[in-house]
Scaffold this active site. Structure first.
Site, mmCIF file in Angstrom:
data_model
loop_
_atom_site.group_PDB
_atom_site.id
_atom_site.type_symbol
_atom_site.label_atom_id
_atom_site.label_comp_id
_atom_site.label_asym_id
_atom_site.label_seq_id
_atom_site.Cartn_x
_atom_site.Cartn_y
_atom_site.Cartn_z
ATOM 1 N N ASP A 1 64.363 21.557 43.199
ATOM 2 C CA ASP A 1 63.910 21.210 44.548
ATOM 3 C C ASP A 1 65.145 21.181 45.458
ATOM 4 O OD1 ASP A 1 63.013 19.990 46.879
ATOM 5 O OD2 ASP A 1 61.749 18.537 45.846
ATOM 6 N N HIS A 2 65.210 22.119 46.392
ATOM 7 C CA HIS A 2 66.409 22.258 47.215
ATOM 8 C C HIS A 2 66.584 21.103 48.201
ATOM 9 C CE1 HIS A 2 69.893 24.293 48.377
ATOM 10 N NE2 HIS A 2 69.429 25.174 49.222
ATOM 11 N N ARG A 3 65.573 20.270 48.371
ATOM 12 C CA ARG A 3 65.729 19.080 49.204
ATOM 13 C C ARG A 3 66.625 18.061 48.517
ATOM 14 N NH1 ARG A 3 59.687 17.211 49.781
ATOM 15 N NH2 ARG A 3 59.955 17.529 47.526
ATOM 16 N N VAL B 1 68.554 18.974 45.275
ATOM 17 C CA VAL B 1 69.651 19.630 44.562
ATOM 18 C C VAL B 1 70.126 20.842 45.353
ATOM 19 C CG1 VAL B 1 70.331 20.782 42.420
ATOM 20 C CG2 VAL B 1 68.675 18.895 42.352
#
Length: 310
Positions: free
Chosen positions: A279-281, A283
């Site tokens: 999850d780019h939010r 990591v």
């Protein structure tokens, strides 16, 4: 699609602009509630939430997810209709929710498991005598535990408010099990308190229960990180969908012997492909590659993976 003109004119700070780009949000369409109409993170989240709400917005205006046009297939030739299984319906809706709500990024890497496979074969007789099937996946689970202890961010979740990260002090590892009824994800609880033999036993027992349709709801809940291993079937890489509300999932493909250049010569090494979706939010890319690099290094150290758990 983002309109660069309206995006540039939007009243928002650099961090909000970066956040909006990660989610694919055109700031020109977001109403700011901050001081002097400034757009905040909360405004971007509210805008995305409004698009995800059934019936919200207008498809014609491009403010809702467009529907797929499904024709009458019978007009093109003979067809057969079979109902989608219950497990597939449930897992399908959850996977769809994860895909549209979480900004996925997948990091690919490789691990040299030559020594690990040699150690596994050497321990096979001992494991067999104890009624344990010592698979490569057991070592992967053990290595993931060590990686999660080193990088606790991957063992976290965003809370219901979306404003905080929940860091779990437990490590419960889920693994995707292919069953006649569809994909199920049993959970190995307290995997950090189990050695590789105990993990192998848990994998076998939970897999058997999954195939027999005897898994309980409790045995599929509470996971903090998931592994999807397709190595027994094949493939070189894939992009697994995060098992929300977790923030990462590891995909494992089929290991193969490849020529690797070492000490001025090519030597045969057993290489395991890894695919980490996160999850780019939560990591970023740097942390993603640090995790896979550490994981690959850990998988290369067979001795550390067979040590007793303190």
């Amino acid at each position: 699609m983002i309109s660069e003109d309206s995006f540039a004119r939007a009243h928002a700070g650099p961090s909000v602009r970066r956040f909006a780009r990660e989610l694919g949000v055109d700031l020109g369409r977001v109403r700011g509630t901050g001081q002097k109409g400034r757009i905040t993170d909360a405004d971007v989240k509210a805008f995305v939430k409004s698009l995800m709400t059934p019936g919200a917005g207008s498809t014609a205006a491009g403010t809702a997810l467009p529907k797929v046009n499904v024709p009458d297939f019978a007009q093109f030739g003979p067809i057969d209709i079979k109902p989608i299984g219950r497990v597939q319906r449930i897992s399908g809706s959850r996977l769809h929710a994860s895909w549209v709500n979480l900004p996925h990024v997948t990091q690919f890497d490789e691990a040299d498991i030559t020594e690990l496979e040699a150690a596994r074969r050497a321990l096979k007789a001992k494991a067999d005598s104890a009624g344990i099937k010592l698979t490569t996946l057991a070592f992967v689970v053990r290595a993931c535990v060590k990686a999660l202890q080193q990088f606790p961010l991957f063992n976290s979740s965003i809370d219901a408010s979306g404003e905080n990260l929940v860091f779990k002090k437990y490590i419960h590892i889920g693994f995707a099990a292919d069953t006649p009824n569809g994909l199920l994800v049993p959970v190995i609880r307290d995997a950090d308190h189990k050695d590789v033999y105990e993990i192998a036993r848990a994998l076998a027992e939970l897999s058997a229960k999954a195939r027999d349709g005897k898994l309980t709801g409790a045995e599929m809940q509470g996971g903090s990180f998931t592994i999807s291993s397709l190595g027994g079937i094949g493939g070189t890489a894939f992009t697994p969908i995060i098992n929300a509300p977790e923030v990462a999932i590891l995909g494992v493909s089929r290991a193969s012997v490849k020529p690797v250049y070492r000490d001025e010569a090519f030597v045969p090494r057993t290489i395991l492909p890894l695919s980490l979706s996160y999850d780019h939010r939560v990591v970023d890319g740097a942390n993603g590659v640090r995790f896979t690099s550490y994981l690959a290094k850990t998988l290369a150290d067979a001795h550390a993976l067979t040590e007793a758990v303190p």
